[in-house]
Design a protein around this motif. Structure first.
Motif, PDB file in Angstrom:
ATOM      1  N   ALA A  60       1.154  -1.285  -0.134  1.00  0.00           N
ATOM      2  CA  ALA A  60      -0.018   0.287   0.132  1.00  0.00           C
ATOM      3  C   ALA A  60       0.847   1.196   0.065  1.00  0.00           C
ATOM      4  O   ALA A  60       0.670   2.195  -0.784  1.00  0.00           O
ATOM      5  N   ALA A  61       1.921   1.266   0.785  1.00  0.00           N
ATOM      6  CA  ALA A  61       2.771   2.446   0.877  1.00  0.00           C
ATOM      7  C   ALA A  61       3.535   2.610  -0.482  1.00  0.00           C
ATOM      8  O   ALA A  61       3.632   3.736  -0.988  1.00  0.00           O
ATOM      9  N   GLN A  62       3.925   1.489  -1.122  1.00  0.00           N
ATOM     10  CA  GLN A  62       4.540   1.814  -2.637  1.00  0.00           C
ATOM     11  C   GLN A  62       3.448   2.283  -3.605  1.00  0.00           C
ATOM     12  O   GLN A  62       3.815   3.053  -4.547  1.00  0.00           O
ATOM     13  N   ALA A  63       2.177   1.611  -3.370  1.00  0.00           N
ATOM     14  CA  ALA A  63       1.034   2.279  -4.255  1.00  0.00           C
ATOM     15  C   ALA A  63       0.969   3.683  -4.264  1.00  0.00           C
ATOM     16  O   ALA A  63       0.923   4.369  -5.055  1.00  0.00           O
ATOM     17  N   MET A  64       0.864   4.036  -2.891  1.00  0.00           N
ATOM     18  CA  MET A  64       0.602   5.533  -2.703  1.00  0.00           C
ATOM     19  C   MET A  64       1.920   6.452  -2.976  1.00  0.00           C
ATOM     20  O   MET A  64       1.675   7.631  -3.603  1.00  0.00           O
ATOM     21  N   ALA A  65       2.903   5.908  -2.883  1.00  0.00           N
ATOM     22  CA  ALA A  65       4.189   6.547  -3.309  1.00  0.00           C
ATOM     23  C   ALA A  65       4.293   6.775  -4.921  1.00  0.00           C
ATOM     24  O   ALA A  65       4.472   7.904  -5.228  1.00  0.00           O
ATOM     25  N   ALA A  66       3.849   5.960  -5.624  1.00  0.00           N
ATOM     26  CA  ALA A  66       3.858   6.114  -6.892  1.00  0.00           C
ATOM     27  C   ALA A  66       2.868   6.866  -7.391  1.00  0.00           C
ATOM     28  O   ALA A  66       2.999   7.738  -8.364  1.00  0.00           O
ATOM     29  N   ASP A  73      -1.364   6.754 -12.173  1.00  0.00           N
ATOM     30  CA  ASP A  73      -2.697   7.426 -12.080  1.00  0.00           C
ATOM     31  C   ASP A  73      -3.538   6.553 -11.420  1.00  0.00           C
ATOM     32  O   ASP A  73      -4.702   7.192 -11.418  1.00  0.00           O
ATOM     33  N   ASP A  74      -3.381   5.534 -10.798  1.00  0.00           N
ATOM     34  CA  ASP A  74      -4.280   4.746 -10.196  1.00  0.00           C
ATOM     35  C   ASP A  74      -4.301   5.113  -8.758  1.00  0.00           C
ATOM     36  O   ASP A  74      -4.166   4.404  -7.533  1.00  0.00           O
ATOM     37  N   LEU A  75      -5.176   6.274  -8.674  1.00  0.00           N
ATOM     38  CA  LEU A  75      -5.512   6.603  -7.035  1.00  0.00           C
ATOM     39  C   LEU A  75      -6.293   5.763  -6.763  1.00  0.00           C
ATOM     40  O   LEU A  75      -6.177   5.078  -5.343  1.00  0.00           O
ATOM     41  N   GLY A  77      -6.964   2.435  -6.841  1.00  0.00           N
ATOM     42  CA  GLY A  77      -6.157   1.226  -6.748  1.00  0.00           C
ATOM     43  C   GLY A  77      -5.416   1.341  -5.364  1.00  0.00           C
ATOM     44  O   GLY A  77      -5.319   0.527  -4.605  1.00  0.00           O
ATOM     45  N   ALA A  78      -4.711   2.586  -5.336  1.00  0.00           N
ATOM     46  CA  ALA A  78      -3.853   2.979  -4.182  1.00  0.00           C
ATOM     47  C   ALA A  78      -4.659   3.053  -2.864  1.00  0.00           C
ATOM     48  O   ALA A  78      -4.264   2.596  -1.758  1.00  0.00           O
ATOM     49  N   MET A  79      -5.860   3.623  -3.144  1.00  0.00           N
ATOM     50  CA  MET A  79      -6.698   3.817  -1.807  1.00  0.00           C
ATOM     51  C   MET A  79      -7.128   2.432  -1.289  1.00  0.00           C
ATOM     52  O   MET A  79      -7.482   2.070  -0.488  1.00  0.00           O
ATOM     53  N   VAL A  80      -7.369   1.738  -2.358  1.00  0.00           N
ATOM     54  CA  VAL A  80      -8.148   0.268  -2.206  1.00  0.00           C
ATOM     55  C   VAL A  80      -7.118  -0.592  -1.487  1.00  0.00           C
ATOM     56  O   VAL A  80      -7.411  -1.266  -0.370  1.00  0.00           O
ATOM     57  N   GLU A  81      -5.890  -0.585  -1.784  1.00  0.00           N
ATOM     58  CA  GLU A  81      -4.596  -1.103  -1.197  1.00  0.00           C
ATOM     59  C   GLU A  81      -4.386  -0.636   0.280  1.00  0.00           C
ATOM     60  O   GLU A  81      -4.324  -1.271   1.288  1.00  0.00           O
ATOM     61  N   SER A  82      -4.582   0.565   0.527  1.00  0.00           N
ATOM     62  CA  SER A  82      -4.394   1.369   1.802  1.00  0.00           C
ATOM     63  C   SER A  82      -5.595   0.891   2.577  1.00  0.00           C
ATOM     64  O   SER A  82      -5.258   0.611   3.880  1.00  0.00           O
TER      65      SER A  82
END
Length: 111
Positions: A60-66, A73-75, A77-82
């Motif tokens: 989740a941290a890697q997705a948010m950092a990306a 641009d997958d906000l 997806g990052a929020m879902v992972e978080s």
């Protein structure tokens, strides 16, 4: 008085039985060993769960950092992972709290 003597005789009989069982080694046997090869114990299961939750937190941290750096641009997806990582962490804390309270309850039991 008759009932007291009966109780005393019964207790003496139990003490003698216990003495015989203790001498033969059959009175007290250890519980199942959790550290035997091929068996996953409670400690190993909890450690595996902890590693899985940690891996979700890192993912989740890697997705948010990306998303923050503009590499992705997958906000959503990052929020879902978080959120997945947050729910997993909360569930792990609840299990830890239940195990801790169960241990406390066992320690408070009279012997």
């Amino acid at each position: 008085m008759n009932s007291i003597s009966q109780i005393q005789q019964e207790l003496l009989g139990r003490m003698e039985l216990h003495r015989e069982l203790s001498a033969s080694g059959a009175a007290i046997k250890p519980a199942m060993q959790l550290d035997e090869p091929g068996q996953a114990g409670v400690l190993q299961s909890f450690a595996d769960s902890l590693r899985a939750v940690d891996a979700q937190q890192h993912q989740a941290a890697q997705a948010m950092a990306a998303v923050d750096s503009g590499q992705s641009d997958d906000l959503v997806g990052a929020m879902v992972e978080s959120q997945k990582a947050s729910v997993s962490f909360s569930a792990l804390l609840q299990v830890r709290n239940k195990l801790s309270s169960a241990f406390d309850d066992i320690m408070r039991m009279p012997i």
